[in-house]
Design an enzyme around this catalytic site. Structure first.
Site, PDB file in Angstrom:
ATOM      1  N   SER A 170       2.322  -3.850  -2.849  1.00 40.00           N
ATOM      2  CA  SER A 170       1.253  -2.963  -2.412  1.00 40.00           C
ATOM      3  C   SER A 170       1.863  -1.741  -1.727  1.00 40.00           C
ATOM      4  CB  SER A 170       0.348  -3.702  -1.426  1.00 40.00           C
ATOM      5  OG  SER A 170      -0.470  -2.794  -0.718  1.00 40.00           O
ATOM      6  N   ASP A 223      -6.724   1.693  -6.592  1.00 36.38           N
ATOM      7  CA  ASP A 223      -5.405   2.070  -7.096  1.00 36.38           C
ATOM      8  C   ASP A 223      -5.310   2.416  -8.580  1.00 36.38           C
ATOM      9  OD1 ASP A 223      -5.016   1.224  -4.536  1.00 36.38           O
ATOM     10  OD2 ASP A 223      -3.483  -0.247  -4.999  1.00 36.38           O
ATOM     11  N   CYS A 257     -13.687   0.546  -1.680  1.00 33.57           N
ATOM     12  CA  CYS A 257     -12.931   1.697  -2.189  1.00 33.57           C
ATOM     13  C   CYS A 257     -13.784   2.641  -3.043  1.00 33.57           C
ATOM     14  CB  CYS A 257     -11.736   1.220  -3.003  1.00 33.57           C
ATOM     15  SG  CYS A 257     -10.821  -0.127  -2.225  1.00 33.57           S
ATOM     16  N   CYS A 284      -8.314   2.080   0.788  1.00 37.17           N
ATOM     17  CA  CYS A 284      -7.465   1.605   1.892  1.00 37.17           C
ATOM     18  C   CYS A 284      -6.821   2.762   2.649  1.00 37.17           C
ATOM     19  CB  CYS A 284      -6.407   0.664   1.368  1.00 37.17           C
ATOM     20  SG  CYS A 284      -7.093  -0.861   0.674  1.00 37.17           S
TER      21      CYS A 284
END
Length: 557
Positions: free
Chosen positions: A469, A122, A48, A193
């Site tokens: 998620s 995230d 990421c 992602c």
């Protein structure tokens, strides 16, 4: 310009500070300019954030070219995908607070005049935004970008497919060889992602709320255009410093509403509820969990993205970018075009620059929306008096009633699913996974993916005081508040109790007599803390309810 960095760098008494900075190559000319902190979340534990070290070089080029002096520093990042389903996942939400705290400390300590934060996985995105809003200084969010899709048997795949393949393999519906092939091809390189999971949801939020320049987030991480995006962010932060355009000037209540509309329109992650509530607290903007419901109800889902749709996040870039989504929101009077963005231009002015790709199918016309309302709803009832969140996108189901299957932690529920002990009609209850009880409110993609992989997504409900998620889909309810560790009703659910979930009425109820519920809760005893020292113990002492964004605060009184 009145520069706070001059408190550190200018005047006779600051000679020792200048001496130290000259020791690493800064000159008097460098130190007289605005000093911009470049907050980097680069880390070598996930794809990421993997290219952020190189992107930071380009950001600094842009800052220097615009007349500033960059100073780069690092903070942490936790990979949700890597830690998922383990004790390590408890660190993820906690890391949001550590990221915000560390950026705040560096900027306060070194008195930077502005900040560019490079983010990807995230919690780095809301963590950086929270810090900017606390500090209320000129700041720009630069999203590193999505990963490109993997390919398997002629179709695009992502990490979501790997989690669901685990469930399919456990249920005997997929061979070990095919599971390995999906594992080997799902993540082809650097980037966050690839669906409209939490990272890309929050990247969309940052453009629509105005902290990221429009046209920057959708460019994939490995795309050569990202270098110029990074340089542009360096130039933009310098303009913001010169114009004294601060984070709270951008993040008004109307801007938050724009961001929530973007989450709704894209079928985005339920985590956006937590993160936007946390950001609003730092901005001192009034926003409650119930405010999401009205905006979600009036905003159709018109962006066709995984996990509930067809396309990957990289396809938004091919369609013309997030600015095209902004254009649709304005067309439907679903967003306020007058809000200010970090460029100094309005939301409407920024959106006008987007160029839609002819024939694209990702961002649909409003008249061809996938769903009439957004993909998230807020439920309340005897099981969740303070509220909880259900994800509606990706299925048409609105009502479920069934017997509770009660688990005290995620691992036990995962074992029950993968060993065939969950049946159609069940309501899987996973408790003591909330902000304090977990601690850290783990995501449940392992369990939800296993339920989907086992072919139970249409017939089983999952209810938890933990999180999901952004890749989760199915009839799933999270953020149940009050959480079990705080003595919420979810702590009193017994095996076999009937649970009713009705998204049409916005209700979630434990079907036992209220007096019986009272007796059970009166007998309830808080479990001993799982961690008595260290960061988790501090977090448990300070964290608030998920209904308030699971923010940490000095006192619970």
């Amino acid at each position: 310009m009145k520069l706070q960095s001059h408190t550190i760098t200018q005047g006779r008494d600051r000679a020792p500070a200048r001496a130290m900075l000259k020791g690493i190559g800064f000159t008097d000319d460098d130190l007289a300019k605005p000093i911009i902190g470049v907050a980097n979340t680069w880390i070598e534990t996930m794809p990421c954030n993997y290219n952020l070290r190189e992107l930071a070089v380009k950001v600094k080029e842009g800052i220097r070219a615009a007349g500033g002096t960059p100073m780069e520093f690092n903070t942490i990042a936790i990979s949700d995908g890597v830690t998922m389903g383990t004790e390590g996942m408890k660190t993820s939400l906690v890391s949001r607070e550590v990221i915000a705290d560390s950026i705040e400390l560096l900027v306060r300590g070194h008195m930077f005049d502005g900040v560019v934060a490079l983010v990807a996985c995230d919690k780095t995105i809301p963590g950086a935004a929270m810090a900017m809003l606390r500090l209320n200084i000129p700041g720009v969010i630069l999203y590193g970008g999505s990963i490109l899709p993997g390919r398997h048997h002629g179709r695009d795949i992502s990490i979501q497919d790997v989690f669901e393949a685990v469930g399919a393999n456990a249920a005997g519906r997929m061979t070990d060889q095919e599971l390995r092939e999906i594992e080997d091809h799902a993540c082809p390189g650097a980037g966050a992602c690839g669906g409209q999971f939490t990272a890309n949801t929050m990247a969309t939020v940052m453009e629509l709320i105005g902290l990221a320049p429009m046209g920057t987030a959708a460019v994939p991480q490995v795309d050569a255009r990202k270098d110029e995006v990074a340089r542009r962010c360096g130039r933009i932060v310098m303009d913001a410093v010169r114009n004294n355009l601060r984070a709270r000037d951008v993040c008004t209540r109307a801007a938050f509403d724009n961001a929530i509309a973007g989450v709704a329109a894209t079928g985005g992650s339920t985590n956006a509820v937590l993160h936007l509530l946390a950001m609003a607290r730092e901005a001192e903007v009034p926003l409650s969990i119930d405010d999401f419901d009205g905006i979600e109800a009036r905003t159709p889902v018109f962006v066709d993205l995984k996990p509930s749709g067809q396309f990957m996040a990289a396809d938004v870039d091919k369609a013309g970018g997030i600015g095209v989504i902004a254009q649709r929101l304005l067309e439907g009077k679903l967003a306020d075009g007058a809000t200010l963005t970090v460029t100094g231009r309005t939301f409407a002015e920024e959106a006008a620059d987007a160029v839609e790709t002819p024939g694209q199918e990702v961002i649909r016309p409003l008249g061809q929306a996938l769903k009439p309302r957004g993909g998230i709803a807020i439920l309340r009832g005897s099981l969740a008096p303070e509220g909880c969140v259900i994800k509606l996108s990706g299925h048409d189901k609105k009502v479920h009633r069934g017997p509770a299957r009660v688990f005290e932690r995620e691992e036990d529920a995962m074992q029950a699913v993968t060993h065939g002990r969950i049946q159609a009609g069940d309501v899987v209850i996973i408790r003591y996974e909330g902000p304090r009880g977990g601690p850290g409110m783990r995501e449940m993609l392992g369990v939800t993916g296993a339920i989907v992989g086992a072919g139970l997504s249409d017939s089983v409900a999952l209810v938890t005081d933990g999180r999901f998620s952004g890749a989760t889909h199915g009839f799933m309810i999270a953020h149940v508040s009050p959480e079990a560790a705080n003595g919420g009703p979810i702590a009193a659910v017994a095996e076999g109790d009937a649970i009713t979930i009705d998204a049409e009425r916005g209700a979630i109820d434990l079907e036992i007599d209220p007096q019986e519920l009272g007796r059970r809760l009166a007998r309830w005893q808080a479990p001993a803390p799982r961690y008595k020292t260290g960061v988790f113990a501090k977090y448990c002492a300070l964290v608030s309810s998920a209904s308030e964004g699971a923010v940490t605060r000095p006192s619970q009184n």
